[in-house]
Design a protein around this motif. Structure first.
Motif, PDB file in Angstrom:
ATOM      1  N   CYS A  60       4.634  12.228   1.946  1.00 57.53           N
ATOM      2  CA  CYS A  60       4.184  10.879   1.408  1.00 57.53           C
ATOM      3  C   CYS A  60       4.960  11.077  -0.096  1.00 57.53           C
ATOM      4  O   CYS A  60       4.462  11.930  -0.962  1.00 57.53           O
ATOM      5  CB  CYS A  60       3.026  10.692   1.514  1.00 57.53           C
ATOM      6  SG  CYS A  60       2.273  10.665   3.007  1.00 57.53           S
ATOM      7  N   ARG A  85       3.971   3.406  -1.150  1.00 55.82           N
ATOM      8  CA  ARG A  85       4.035   4.621  -0.602  1.00 55.82           C
ATOM      9  C   ARG A  85       5.141   4.681   0.236  1.00 55.82           C
ATOM     10  O   ARG A  85       5.346   3.723   1.245  1.00 55.82           O
ATOM     11  CB  ARG A  85       2.738   5.039  -0.161  1.00 55.82           C
ATOM     12  CG  ARG A  85       2.826   6.429   0.557  1.00 55.82           C
ATOM     13  CD  ARG A  85       1.492   6.851   1.109  1.00 55.82           C
ATOM     14  NE  ARG A  85       1.163   6.414   2.536  1.00 55.82           N
ATOM     15  CZ  ARG A  85       0.163   5.776   2.953  1.00 55.82           C
ATOM     16  NH1 ARG A  85      -0.967   5.991   2.497  1.00 55.82           N
ATOM     17  NH2 ARG A  85       0.226   5.040   4.043  1.00 55.82           N
ATOM     18  N   HIS A  86       5.999   5.823   0.332  1.00 57.71           N
ATOM     19  CA  HIS A  86       7.076   5.986   1.527  1.00 57.71           C
ATOM     20  C   HIS A  86       6.372   7.206   2.355  1.00 57.71           C
ATOM     21  O   HIS A  86       5.930   8.187   1.684  1.00 57.71           O
ATOM     22  CB  HIS A  86       8.262   6.215   0.839  1.00 57.71           C
ATOM     23  CG  HIS A  86       9.021   5.287   0.025  1.00 57.71           C
ATOM     24  ND1 HIS A  86       9.390   3.998   0.588  1.00 57.71           N
ATOM     25  CD2 HIS A  86       9.031   5.054  -1.231  1.00 57.71           C
ATOM     26  CE1 HIS A  86       9.864   3.398  -0.272  1.00 57.71           C
ATOM     27  NE2 HIS A  86       9.403   3.720  -1.447  1.00 57.71           N
ATOM     28  N   THR A  87       6.341   7.027   3.424  1.00 63.75           N
ATOM     29  CA  THR A  87       5.747   8.232   4.401  1.00 63.75           C
ATOM     30  C   THR A  87       6.845   8.575   5.640  1.00 63.75           C
ATOM     31  O   THR A  87       7.551   7.525   6.031  1.00 63.75           O
ATOM     32  CB  THR A  87       4.444   7.794   5.082  1.00 63.75           C
ATOM     33  OG1 THR A  87       3.426   7.228   4.237  1.00 63.75           O
ATOM     34  CG2 THR A  87       3.912   8.799   5.979  1.00 63.75           C
ATOM     35  N   TYR A  88       7.110   9.990   5.549  1.00 60.73           N
ATOM     36  CA  TYR A  88       7.980  10.594   6.512  1.00 60.73           C
ATOM     37  C   TYR A  88       7.482  11.609   7.419  1.00 60.73           C
ATOM     38  O   TYR A  88       6.703  12.427   7.006  1.00 60.73           O
ATOM     39  CB  TYR A  88       9.350  11.128   5.656  1.00 60.73           C
ATOM     40  CG  TYR A  88       9.984  10.139   4.914  1.00 60.73           C
ATOM     41  CD1 TYR A  88      11.113   9.318   5.239  1.00 60.73           C
ATOM     42  CD2 TYR A  88       9.525   9.716   3.461  1.00 60.73           C
ATOM     43  CE1 TYR A  88      11.658   8.380   4.372  1.00 60.73           C
ATOM     44  CE2 TYR A  88      10.235   8.911   2.809  1.00 60.73           C
ATOM     45  CZ  TYR A  88      11.122   8.285   3.158  1.00 60.73           C
ATOM     46  OH  TYR A  88      12.049   7.227   2.303  1.00 60.73           O
ATOM     47  N   GLY A 109      14.721   2.845  -4.702  1.00 59.29           N
ATOM     48  CA  GLY A 109      13.610   3.441  -4.507  1.00 59.29           C
ATOM     49  C   GLY A 109      13.543   4.622  -5.371  1.00 59.29           C
ATOM     50  O   GLY A 109      14.363   5.443  -5.437  1.00 59.29           O
ATOM     51  N   GLN A 166       5.335   5.485  -5.734  1.00 66.29           N
ATOM     52  CA  GLN A 166       6.247   4.966  -6.527  1.00 66.29           C
ATOM     53  C   GLN A 166       5.620   5.346  -8.010  1.00 66.29           C
ATOM     54  O   GLN A 166       6.461   5.771  -8.941  1.00 66.29           O
ATOM     55  CB  GLN A 166       6.379   3.476  -6.536  1.00 66.29           C
ATOM     56  CG  GLN A 166       7.066   2.718  -7.503  1.00 66.29           C
ATOM     57  CD  GLN A 166       7.015   1.378  -7.085  1.00 66.29           C
ATOM     58  OE1 GLN A 166       6.120   0.924  -6.807  1.00 66.29           O
ATOM     59  NE2 GLN A 166       8.165   0.489  -7.639  1.00 66.29           N
ATOM     60  N   LEU A 182      15.541   7.994  -0.374  1.00 66.73           N
ATOM     61  CA  LEU A 182      14.603   7.024  -0.627  1.00 66.73           C
ATOM     62  C   LEU A 182      15.189   5.746  -0.341  1.00 66.73           C
ATOM     63  O   LEU A 182      16.626   5.513  -0.645  1.00 66.73           O
ATOM     64  CB  LEU A 182      13.625   6.791  -1.761  1.00 66.73           C
ATOM     65  CG  LEU A 182      12.409   7.835  -1.615  1.00 66.73           C
ATOM     66  CD1 LEU A 182      12.908   9.264  -1.460  1.00 66.73           C
ATOM     67  CD2 LEU A 182      11.389   7.715  -2.880  1.00 66.73           C
TER      68      LEU A 182
END
Length: 128
Positions: free
Chosen positions: A45, A56-59, A76, A48, A72
């Motif tokens: 996770c 939040r970016h979740t992978y 981003g 920013q 991203l």
């Protein structure tokens, strides 16, 4: 009998004093990871803003290629991260995972970084 009571009282007081030192807010915060608002096991996770705030970016491991550069989304970046993948993750200042900019590798054993020293724009997840 008096020696037994004195020893018991001394032991109790010593244990209470030790617990007070161990459980002070500064120590308690260091022992427990922060609340990560939905960053689950097996996920990387990236937030920013510092302090696990902002978008939040979740992978998940099932959605990324191991040992491949993942940028991203366009424009981003992230300032804080949590690595719960169980694998080492390298984050890059460069959007192409170039080693000419800043980069750091975080172990996969559950790493929380509330403030990156640079804006993260890409990452690689490594084999264990």
């Amino acid at each position: 009998m008096r020696t037994t009571k004195t020893t018991a009282i001394t032991t109790t007081i010593t244990a209470a004093a030790l617990a007070a030192v161990i459980l002070t807010p500064a120590h308690a915060g260091a022992a427990a990871p922060p609340t990560l608002r939905g960053c689950g096991p097996g996920e990387l996770c990236l937030w920013q803003k510092a302090g696990f705030k902002g978008a939040r970016h979740t992978y998940e491991l099932s959605d990324i290629d191991i040992e491949s550069c993942t940028a991203l989304p366009e424009g981003g970046s992230a300032e804080s991260l949590a690595n719960r993948t169980g694998r080492p993750v390298t984050v890059y200042q460069s959007g192409e995972c170039a080693e000419t900019g800043e980069f750091n590798t975080y172990p996969g054993s559950g790493t929380w970084a509330p403030e990156s020293p640079y804006r993260v724009r890409a990452f690689k997840v490594w084999e264990s």
